[in-house]
Scaffold this motif. Structure first.
Motif, mmCIF file in Angstrom:
data_model
loop_
_atom_site.group_PDB
_atom_site.id
_atom_site.type_symbol
_atom_site.label_atom_id
_atom_site.label_comp_id
_atom_site.label_asym_id
_atom_site.label_seq_id
_atom_site.Cartn_x
_atom_site.Cartn_y
_atom_site.Cartn_z
ATOM 1 N N MET A 210 0.822 -1.204 0.000
ATOM 2 C CA MET A 210 0.000 0.000 0.000
ATOM 3 C C MET A 210 0.854 1.252 0.000
ATOM 4 S SD MET A 210 -3.370 -0.817 2.342
ATOM 5 C CE MET A 210 -2.551 -1.747 3.639
ATOM 6 N N ARG B 238 0.345 3.621 -3.239
ATOM 7 C CA ARG B 238 -0.676 4.611 -2.899
ATOM 8 C C ARG B 238 -0.540 5.935 -3.663
ATOM 9 N NH1 ARG B 238 -1.598 6.148 3.296
ATOM 10 N NH2 ARG B 238 0.326 7.313 2.916
ATOM 11 N N THR C 32 -3.929 9.097 -5.861
ATOM 12 C CA THR C 32 -4.219 10.493 -5.582
ATOM 13 C C THR C 32 -4.371 11.300 -6.862
ATOM 14 O OG1 THR C 32 -1.875 11.119 -5.507
ATOM 15 C CG2 THR C 32 -2.854 10.292 -3.479
ATOM 16 N N CYS D 56 -2.736 -1.464 -5.197
ATOM 17 C CA CYS D 56 -2.936 -0.824 -3.895
ATOM 18 C C CYS D 56 -4.264 -1.255 -3.284
ATOM 19 C CB CYS D 56 -2.888 0.694 -4.055
ATOM 20 S SG CYS D 56 -2.837 1.608 -2.495
ATOM 21 N N GLN E 219 -4.871 1.979 7.728
ATOM 22 C CA GLN E 219 -4.153 2.141 6.463
ATOM 23 C C GLN E 219 -5.003 1.618 5.311
ATOM 24 O OE1 GLN E 219 -0.459 -0.060 6.158
ATOM 25 N NE2 GLN E 219 0.376 1.330 4.622
ATOM 26 N N VAL F 176 -6.819 3.842 2.117
ATOM 27 C CA VAL F 176 -6.690 3.496 0.698
ATOM 28 C C VAL F 176 -8.063 3.347 0.055
ATOM 29 C CG1 VAL F 176 -5.993 1.645 -0.865
ATOM 30 C CG2 VAL F 176 -4.401 2.474 0.873
ATOM 31 N N CYS G 115 -3.213 12.047 3.309
ATOM 32 C CA CYS G 115 -3.354 12.068 1.861
ATOM 33 C C CYS G 115 -4.798 12.269 1.417
ATOM 34 C CB CYS G 115 -2.814 10.762 1.277
ATOM 35 S SG CYS G 115 -3.603 9.304 1.983
#
Length: 304
Positions: A95, A99, A103, A125, A160, A164, A253
């Protein structure tokens, strides 16, 4: 690193965990350091490819007893716990590696090969995040984590994965995953946070649920059942204060419009005493850190 196929024992498990930690540190240095901002997309893509190959080499060097893709024939099979611990650690590393492709930065990857690369990374991911969730039984069991899983960092792994999944639902990413299945995986992870019987996990539950509530509304999915599930233990008989949102569990993020959804409102349940803080007493009394009541030291490392 001298990766060779190892024999399954406590020493090889420790060696595999250390090797994977070294690769994870390389991922952090290559993709999440300050110098990353001035590097070209080609350089980043090359690093991600090389680091992905290192993860594959590490996985291929594991003995079959540590292979998380091979389901155990019986629950008492040796090294089941080591297999689960390494699987959690591997999914976490994957991940971290992939990752960035979830985005908005993906919009700067213009060439066809770059778009194909980021799509593969985005799917990888999400696959890692879903694998984390799939390791958890459908019905939350508070005794499973102390016996089989990483009870000392399970909240980190679950959050986490939730980060994601929420990123994929928040951005218009091109993946092979259906949004409804991603929401169901997120709901399952949130349910586990709620049932871990740990103050840290409980706080993470409220942050994750606020974020999921805002994202799910875009897809017409009702998550009110999760709010109802958490009501019974968030009302105190004495006094009431609003649950604060901790930056420690706010994924950095996530986009700003999604982060804003995590702010609790008066329409949801509030708490008066949480994580050792009382609404009247000004001096905080921090609770004892979560410990596995049934944890046996002999289970941590496998027998040689």
């Amino acid at each position: 690193m001298g990766l060779i196929t190892m024999e399954a024992n406590s020493g090889s498990y420790f060696q595999a965990a250390i090797q994977l930690s070294i690769i994870t540190q390389s991922i952090m240095t290559s993709l999440y350091s300050a110098g990353t901002m001035i590097r070209s997309q080609t350089e980043l893509q090359q690093d991600m490819t090389q680091l992905g190959l290192r993860l594959d080499m590490w996985f291929n060097s594991l003995p079959s007893e540590f292979n998380s893709q091979r389901p155990p024939s019986v629950s008492s099979e040796p090294f089941v716990r080591e297999r689960i611990l390494l699987a959690f650690q591997l999914c976490s590393a994957k991940m971290l590696l992939t990752r960035p492709c979830l985005t908005g930065r993906r919009s700067s990857w213009r060439e066809a090969n770059e778009i194909s690369f980021t799509s593969r990374m985005a799917n990888a991911c999400l696959d890692a995040a879903i694998t984390i969730v799939n390791f958890l039984p459908d019905e939350p069991r508070s005794d499973l984590i102390p016996e089989q899983g990483p009870w000392w960092c399970i909240t980190h792994h679950v959050m986490q994965a939730v980060s994601v999944l929420l990123l994929a639902l928040s951005y218009s990413t091109t993946t092979s995953h259906d949004p409804s299945s991603l929401i169901q995986s997120t709901k399952k992870a949130v349910c586990w946070l709620r049932n871990m019987q740990d103050p840290v996990a409980e706080r993470a539950f409220h942050v994750a649920l606020n974020l999921l509530d805002g994202v799910a509304g875009r897809y017409g999915v009702d998550v009110s059942d999760l709010w109802n599930m958490g009501i019974e233990n968030v009302i105190s008989a004495q006094s009431h204060v609003q649950l604060p949102v901790s930056d420690a569990f706010m994924p950095a993020c996530l986009p700003a419009h999604i982060v804003s959804m995590a702010t609790p409102t008066n329409t949801h349940a509030t708490v008066s005493s949480y994580a050792g803080y009382d609404a009247v007493v000004t001096d905080p009394a921090f609770p004892t850190h979560y410990a596995a009541t049934s944890f046996n030291n002999s289970c941590y490392m496998a027998r040689s």
